[in-house]
Write an enzyme that holds these catalytic residues in place. Structure first.
Site, PDB file in Angstrom:
ATOM      1  N   ARG A   1      15.840 -55.160 -10.428  1.00 40.07           N
ATOM      2  CA  ARG A   1      15.752 -54.617 -11.729  1.00 40.07           C
ATOM      3  C   ARG A   1      16.694 -53.485 -11.923  1.00 40.07           C
ATOM      4  O   ARG A   1      17.331 -53.418 -10.912  1.00 40.07           O
ATOM      5  CB  ARG A   1      14.416 -53.866 -11.797  1.00 40.07           C
ATOM      6  CG  ARG A   1      14.039 -52.936 -10.752  1.00 40.07           C
ATOM      7  CD  ARG A   1      12.800 -52.109 -11.036  1.00 40.07           C
ATOM      8  NE  ARG A   1      12.718 -51.740  -9.655  1.00 40.07           N
ATOM      9  CZ  ARG A   1      12.891 -50.260  -8.888  1.00 40.07           C
ATOM     10  NH1 ARG A   1      13.753 -49.652  -9.729  1.00 40.07           N
ATOM     11  NH2 ARG A   1      12.358 -50.089  -7.962  1.00 40.07           N
TER      12      ARG A   1
ATOM     13  N   GLU B   1      19.316 -52.550  -1.130  1.00 39.90           N
ATOM     14  CA  GLU B   1      18.994 -51.141  -0.318  1.00 39.90           C
ATOM     15  C   GLU B   1      19.286 -51.500   1.073  1.00 39.90           C
ATOM     16  O   GLU B   1      18.824 -52.277   2.034  1.00 39.90           O
ATOM     17  CB  GLU B   1      17.551 -50.822  -0.574  1.00 39.90           C
ATOM     18  CG  GLU B   1      17.339 -50.318  -1.849  1.00 39.90           C
ATOM     19  CD  GLU B   1      16.015 -49.360  -2.050  1.00 39.90           C
ATOM     20  OE1 GLU B   1      15.827 -48.749  -3.310  1.00 39.90           O
ATOM     21  OE2 GLU B   1      14.945 -49.560  -1.331  1.00 39.90           O
TER      22      GLU B   1
ATOM     23  N   HIS C   1      20.137 -43.402   3.307  1.00 34.17           N
ATOM     24  CA  HIS C   1      19.876 -44.264   2.138  1.00 34.17           C
ATOM     25  C   HIS C   1      21.039 -44.688   1.359  1.00 34.17           C
ATOM     26  O   HIS C   1      21.367 -43.735   0.505  1.00 34.17           O
ATOM     27  CB  HIS C   1      18.638 -44.040   1.497  1.00 34.17           C
ATOM     28  CG  HIS C   1      18.199 -45.112   0.379  1.00 34.17           C
ATOM     29  ND1 HIS C   1      17.148 -45.969   0.473  1.00 34.17           N
ATOM     30  CD2 HIS C   1      18.844 -45.561  -0.515  1.00 34.17           C
ATOM     31  CE1 HIS C   1      16.922 -46.790  -0.459  1.00 34.17           C
ATOM     32  NE2 HIS C   1      18.224 -46.561  -1.355  1.00 34.17           N
TER      33      HIS C   1
ATOM     34  N   LYS D   1       8.498 -57.871   1.221  1.00 31.13           N
ATOM     35  CA  LYS D   1       9.666 -57.570   2.048  1.00 31.13           C
ATOM     36  C   LYS D   1       9.897 -58.234   3.068  1.00 31.13           C
ATOM     37  O   LYS D   1      10.854 -58.501   3.627  1.00 31.13           O
ATOM     38  CB  LYS D   1       9.428 -56.068   2.331  1.00 31.13           C
ATOM     39  CG  LYS D   1       9.358 -54.958   1.230  1.00 31.13           C
ATOM     40  CD  LYS D   1       9.328 -53.708   2.043  1.00 31.13           C
ATOM     41  CE  LYS D   1       8.970 -52.571   1.114  1.00 31.13           C
ATOM     42  NZ  LYS D   1       9.646 -52.153   0.063  1.00 31.13           N
TER      43      LYS D   1
ATOM     44  N   GLY E   1       7.535 -47.813  -4.039  1.00 30.48           N
ATOM     45  CA  GLY E   1       7.649 -46.358  -4.209  1.00 30.48           C
ATOM     46  C   GLY E   1       7.240 -45.662  -2.974  1.00 30.48           C
ATOM     47  O   GLY E   1       6.373 -44.529  -3.136  1.00 30.48           O
ATOM     48  N   GLY E   2       7.508 -45.853  -1.813  1.00 28.88           N
ATOM     49  CA  GLY E   2       7.382 -45.310  -0.802  1.00 28.88           C
ATOM     50  C   GLY E   2       5.944 -45.335  -0.139  1.00 28.88           C
ATOM     51  O   GLY E   2       5.625 -44.759   0.876  1.00 28.88           O
TER      52      GLY E   2
ATOM     53  N   LYS F   1       4.870 -51.153   7.765  1.00 29.90           N
ATOM     54  CA  LYS F   1       5.315 -51.214   6.261  1.00 29.90           C
ATOM     55  C   LYS F   1       4.490 -52.307   5.800  1.00 29.90           C
ATOM     56  O   LYS F   1       4.435 -53.357   6.140  1.00 29.90           O
ATOM     57  CB  LYS F   1       6.745 -51.680   6.033  1.00 29.90           C
ATOM     58  CG  LYS F   1       7.921 -50.618   6.037  1.00 29.90           C
ATOM     59  CD  LYS F   1       9.011 -51.362   5.800  1.00 29.90           C
ATOM     60  CE  LYS F   1      10.240 -50.402   5.566  1.00 29.90           C
ATOM     61  NZ  LYS F   1      11.505 -50.819   5.234  1.00 29.90           N
TER      62      LYS F   1
HETATM   63  P1  ADP Z   1      14.424 -46.757  -7.720  1.00 29.15           P
HETATM   64  O1  ADP Z   1      14.472 -47.412  -6.451  1.00 29.15           O
HETATM   65  O2  ADP Z   1      14.835 -47.338  -9.007  1.00 29.15           O
HETATM   66  O3  ADP Z   1      14.661 -45.384  -7.706  1.00 29.15           O
HETATM   67  P2  ADP Z   1      11.687 -46.075  -7.452  1.00 29.15           P
HETATM   68  O4  ADP Z   1      11.214 -46.852  -6.134  1.00 29.15           O
HETATM   69  O5  ADP Z   1      11.744 -44.631  -7.377  1.00 29.15           O
HETATM   70  O6  ADP Z   1      13.055 -46.850  -7.953  1.00 29.15           O
HETATM   71  O7  ADP Z   1      10.791 -46.513  -8.420  1.00 29.15           O
HETATM   72  C1  ADP Z   1      10.967 -46.652  -9.785  1.00 29.15           C
HETATM   73  C2  ADP Z   1       9.997 -46.368 -10.733  1.00 29.15           C
HETATM   74  O8  ADP Z   1       8.839 -47.655 -10.296  1.00 29.15           O
HETATM   75  C3  ADP Z   1       8.970 -45.321 -10.299  1.00 29.15           C
HETATM   76  O9  ADP Z   1       8.334 -44.979 -11.375  1.00 29.15           O
HETATM   77  C4  ADP Z   1       7.934 -45.934  -9.313  1.00 29.15           C
HETATM   78  O10 ADP Z   1       7.135 -45.139  -9.037  1.00 29.15           O
HETATM   79  C5  ADP Z   1       8.005 -47.338  -9.777  1.00 29.15           C
HETATM   80  N1  ADP Z   1       7.401 -48.255  -8.567  1.00 29.15           N
HETATM   81  C6  ADP Z   1       8.190 -48.629  -7.815  1.00 29.15           C
HETATM   82  N2  ADP Z   1       7.898 -49.722  -7.037  1.00 29.15           N
HETATM   83  C7  ADP Z   1       6.493 -49.737  -7.717  1.00 29.15           C
HETATM   84  C8  ADP Z   1       5.442 -50.695  -7.135  1.00 29.15           C
HETATM   85  N3  ADP Z   1       5.483 -51.641  -6.470  1.00 29.15           N
HETATM   86  N4  ADP Z   1       4.254 -50.585  -7.945  1.00 29.15           N
HETATM   87  C9  ADP Z   1       4.035 -49.629  -8.984  1.00 29.15           C
HETATM   88  N5  ADP Z   1       5.330 -48.793  -9.331  1.00 29.15           N
HETATM   89  C10 ADP Z   1       6.470 -49.011  -8.595  1.00 29.15           C
HETATM   90  P1  ADP Z   2       9.981 -48.874  -0.994  1.00 29.53           P
HETATM   91  O1  ADP Z   2       9.864 -50.349  -1.489  1.00 29.53           O
HETATM   92  O2  ADP Z   2       8.835 -48.053  -0.866  1.00 29.53           O
HETATM   93  O3  ADP Z   2      11.476 -48.119  -1.750  1.00 29.53           O
HETATM   94  P2  ADP Z   2      11.724 -49.210   1.275  1.00 29.53           P
HETATM   95  O4  ADP Z   2      11.742 -50.144   2.358  1.00 29.53           O
HETATM   96  O5  ADP Z   2      12.942 -49.397   0.450  1.00 29.53           O
HETATM   97  O6  ADP Z   2      10.357 -48.992   0.427  1.00 29.53           O
HETATM   98  O7  ADP Z   2      11.838 -47.764   1.902  1.00 29.53           O
HETATM   99  C1  ADP Z   2      11.887 -46.471   1.390  1.00 29.53           C
HETATM  100  C2  ADP Z   2      12.238 -45.535   2.179  1.00 29.53           C
HETATM  101  O8  ADP Z   2      11.602 -45.065   3.552  1.00 29.53           O
HETATM  102  C3  ADP Z   2      13.740 -45.617   2.510  1.00 29.53           C
HETATM  103  O9  ADP Z   2      14.649 -45.124   1.381  1.00 29.53           O
HETATM  104  C4  ADP Z   2      13.838 -44.705   3.881  1.00 29.53           C
HETATM  105  O10 ADP Z   2      13.995 -43.486   3.479  1.00 29.53           O
HETATM  106  C5  ADP Z   2      12.614 -44.937   4.463  1.00 29.53           C
HETATM  107  N1  ADP Z   2      12.728 -46.085   5.358  1.00 29.53           N
HETATM  108  C6  ADP Z   2      12.342 -47.230   5.102  1.00 29.53           C
HETATM  109  N2  ADP Z   2      12.551 -48.233   6.201  1.00 29.53           N
HETATM  110  C7  ADP Z   2      13.023 -47.477   7.192  1.00 29.53           C
HETATM  111  C8  ADP Z   2      13.371 -47.440   8.488  1.00 29.53           C
HETATM  112  N3  ADP Z   2      13.194 -48.849   9.117  1.00 29.53           N
HETATM  113  N4  ADP Z   2      13.748 -46.660   9.328  1.00 29.53           N
HETATM  114  C9  ADP Z   2      14.097 -45.295   8.726  1.00 29.53           C
HETATM  115  N5  ADP Z   2      13.627 -45.174   7.458  1.00 29.53           N
HETATM  116  C10 ADP Z   2      13.156 -46.126   6.636  1.00 29.53           C
HETATM  117 MG    MG Z   3      13.266 -48.994  -1.806  1.00 34.32          MG
END
Ligand code: ADP
Ligand code: ADP
Ligand code: MG
Length: 652
Positions: A293, A276, A209, A117, A165-166, A159
């Site tokens: 992907r 995103e 988002h 990231k 996956g949050g 972060k």
């Molecule tokens: P999307 O952004 O496509 O909605 P998600 O963040 O929900 O994707 O992730 C899609 C799938 O990939 C889920 O099963 C999630 O748990 C998995 N996933 C996403 N990022 C990772 C990661 N870094 N490592 C393992 N699994 C991941």
């Molecule tokens: P992941 O790889 O786990 O999907 P993201 O960076 O896409 O991580 O963030 C996942 C979620 O966390 C976002 O969809 C949002 O809800 C929250 N988030 C991430 N960054 C921020 C931010 N700077 N401020 C507020 N919410 C955030």
């Molecule tokens: Mg994300």
């Protein structure tokens, strides 16, 4: 670059979905599966299937050598990785290339560039894409991070740069919270991603988002397919997604599209990708990350554009140019997707395992069901809790909401607790309707015990129908069940037990009395899983599945498990404070106590992992540990004994 056989290196709904398009395009298909998935729908759907190892993902779906060997054995020319698992693994993309197999996805370099990231954000800043203000850098000392945090201001997010996956993310509201939040973010990032590096980002409050679907080909073209809104989230994971976004104006849409294309062009992107963004309350957007992907929520884009994104992926992978130029891509109507997960929303969304007794989609025009399970499927603790997706398209957003809510309420999913009813209520809620919902709202609801998350209990008519169905279960020819002129029936739901009195009032007619209530029921039709009756004169349809000693019943959006009374034992054990039982099926990842330890009520005894979620098991009383029946790494089933305590005196 041509290929005619495709291996799908994934499972569940996405494997099924990819296989469908591949078949339509005339490709032969190969499924891979773990020992836990031998009977899974994706295995049945593919032309060929290869077992690639034990259930744990690292032994099968994450095992690059096993996947590549399966491709070699079956002579597959290309591999589609789906999402999750190996989809964003640059080493795997590289290994495919080395082996002369096409990886259906971007170049390994693009995956690496966006995988971290922090470096992704550097690239985006260079490409003039707006990013959330924050800090990233070499000096990861607590002292430096504290100083950087003070500069950015609060609230902020710590972060993990390798996060996904949050996970690996912590909110910090003031300087005093940094140390602990940092330590726990680093710990989670190390254990989940093998990399504890973190960055800081200003937290955008009440955010939406919004993400943009992009597509590139190997001839240098990049287009976008508009945005999706994924603001309905739980623990920073998407729950409901829609397209277009209700909070994006046409002007914002143009700018988002232009920024997304700039981002993709900066890395010569090829294939399907998602940029995103986070949207603040004033409508400004900031880059969050790029997912290199196909995304879980791609169907909503497909439904408003009429395009098949997997078809596009396969064409681009074969070296073809993008099927359409930007000016020929348009959208109409509105689409919404809900992720059906086996988790109990009324118990802090705890993951659930078990056998699907009945799955039945409520089909209608404009609806789509992308499922990874069917009636009879086993939900194991090894994988994600998402079992499928319900999608609805309508001419307007209001139409799509109505259709999806109805689809969720009327489709039947029996046997394993799920979030189906919660999703139906969420889609129909005022916060969703007026798009005031923000990314943190569902978590706020969970903390404040909002009504939408209050435990649902059966209504009297459900008790009555359950009693009737159990009473007539044993009667062969139930249309003439003269032997049941009048009978009583005891049944249990959760901690409640009731007695029903059934009185035959005519052929196929019964009066069921439960406590103060009376229900008149005329049976019209009954099949193995479906009952049609007149309930106090109103034609009613319900679905059910018998178990050994009870039944699952669904009349409203909810489903309930009723049993006959002798099943009370496990409930009793549940209440005994001296024993700790596994609340769910999973793997023990941490044991915190040993015999003789003094413990306080609420102390964490052990941690169970299932479906990528950790669940803490805490002591129900103060006392001393008498016996520990588990070790780290053990598999446990729901209800297994974990720890026994000698309860101390200060406990009631
Ligand atoms: P999307 O952004 O496509 O909605 P998600 O963040 O929900 O994707 O992730 C899609 C799938 O990939 C889920 O099963 C999630 O748990 C998995 N996933 C996403 N990022 C990772 C990661 N870094 N490592 C393992 N699994 C991941
Ligand atoms: P992941 O790889 O786990 O999907 P993201 O960076 O896409 O991580 O963030 C996942 C979620 O966390 C976002 O969809 C949002 O809800 C929250 N988030 C991430 N960054 C921020 C931010 N700077 N401020 C507020 N919410 C955030
Ligand atoms: Mg994300």
């Amino acid at each position: 670059m041509a290929f005619d056989k495709l291996l799908i290196a994934n499972r569940g709904e996405i494997a099924c979905r990819v296989i469908r398009t591949a078949k339509r395009m005339g490709y032969s298909t190969v499924a891979v599966y773990s020992e836990a998935d031998a009977q899974a729908p994706h295995v049945q759907l593919a032309d060929e299937a290869v077992c690639i190892g034990a259930p744990a993902p690292r032994d099968s779906y994450l095992n690059m050598d096993a996947v590549l060997a399966a491709a070699k054995t079956t002579d597959a020319g290309a591999i589609h990785p789906g999402y999750g698992f190996l989809s964003e693994n640059a080493a795997f993309a590289e290994a495919c290339e080395q082996a002369g197999i096409i990886f259906v996805g971007p170049q390994a370099e693009a995956i690496s560039a966006m995988g971290d990231k922090a470096s992704a954000k550097d690239l985006m800043m260079k490409a003039k894409v707006p990013c959330v203000p924050g800090w990233q850098g070499e000096d990861q000392s607590a002292k430096n991070i504290t100083a950087q945090a003070e500069k950015i201001g609060f609230p902020l997010l710590i972060k993990a740069v390798a996060g996904g996956g949050g996970r690996g993310m912590r909110r910090v509201d003031n300087a005093s919270e940094i140390k602990e939040a940092l330590a726990s973010a680093v710990r989670e990032a190390e254990s989940s991603f093998g990399d504890g590096t973190v960055m800081l980002e200003k937290l955008i409050e009440r955010a939406r988002h919004v993400e943009v679907q992009v597509f590139g080909d190997s001839h240098g073209s990049v287009v976008h397919l508009f945005e999706r809104d994924c603001s309905a989230q739980r623990r920073r994971q998407k729950v409901i997604e829609e397209a277009p976004s209700p909070s994006v104006t046409p002007q914002m849409r143009d700018q988002l599209g232009a920024d997304a294309i700039a981002a993709a062009k900066a890395i010569n992107y090829r294939g399907a990708g998602t940029i995103e963004f986070i949207l603040d309350e004033d409508g400004n957007h900031y880059f969050l990350e790029m997912n290199t992907r196909l995304q879980v929520e791609h169907p909503v884009t497909e439904m408003i554009t009429g395009l098949d994104l997997v078809e596009w992926q396969l064409r681009v992978a074969a070296g073809e140019a993008l099927p359409l130029p930007q000016e020929d891509i348009s959208f109409s109507g509105h689409a919404i997707e809900a992720r059906l997960c086996t988790e109990d929303p009324y118990q802090d969304f705890t993951p659930q395992t078990g056998t699907v007794q009945l799955w039945q989609a409520e089909e209608a025009t404009g609806r789509r069901f992308d499922m990874g399970i069917e009636t009879g499927s086993e939900i194991s603790p090894f994988y994600d809790s998402m079992v499928g997706k319900l999608i609805a398209h309508g001419n307007t957003r209001t139409d799509a909401i109505r259709s999806l809510s109805n689809s969720l309420a009327k489709s039947v999913f029996l046997g394993v607790p799920s979030n189906k009813n919660f999703l139906a209520e969420l889609v129909a809620s005022p916060s969703f309707a007026d798009a005031s919902l923000h990314t943190g709202l569902i978590d706020e609801w969970n903390e404040t015990q909002h009504d939408i998350l209050a435990v649902k209990t059966p209504q009297d008519k459900e008790w009555a129908l359950a009693a009737l169905l159990l009473a007539i279960r044993t009667t062969q020819n139930w249309f003439h069940s003269s032997g049941l002129a009048s009978t009583r029936f005891d049944l249990v739901y959760g901690e409640d037990d009731k007695t029903a009195h059934l009185l035959s009032t005519g052929e196929n007619q019964w009066r069921v009395s439960i406590a103060e209530t009376q229900v008149d029921c005329t049976l019209l039709n009954k099949t193995d899983n479906k009952l049609v009756c007149l309930l106090d004169g109103v034609k009613t349809v319900c679905h059910f599945a018998y178990t050994d000693n009870g039944l699952y019943l669904a009349c409203t959006g909810n489903s309930f498990l009723f049993t006959e009374p002798d099943m009370l034992d496990s409930n009793q054990a549940d209440k005994d404070p001296s024993i700790a039982l596994a609340p769910l099926t999973g793997t023990i990842v941490q044991v915190n106590v040993k015999p003789g330890d003094a413990i306080e009520k609420e102390d964490v005894l052990c941690i169970i992992e299932a479906m990528k979620m950790e669940t803490r098991v805490s002591a129900k009383a103060t006392g001393r540990v008498a016996e520990v029946s588990i070790n780290t790494g053990d598999q446990v089933k729901e209800g297994d004994l974990l720890v026994q305590l000698e309860v101390g005196e200060d406990n009631g």
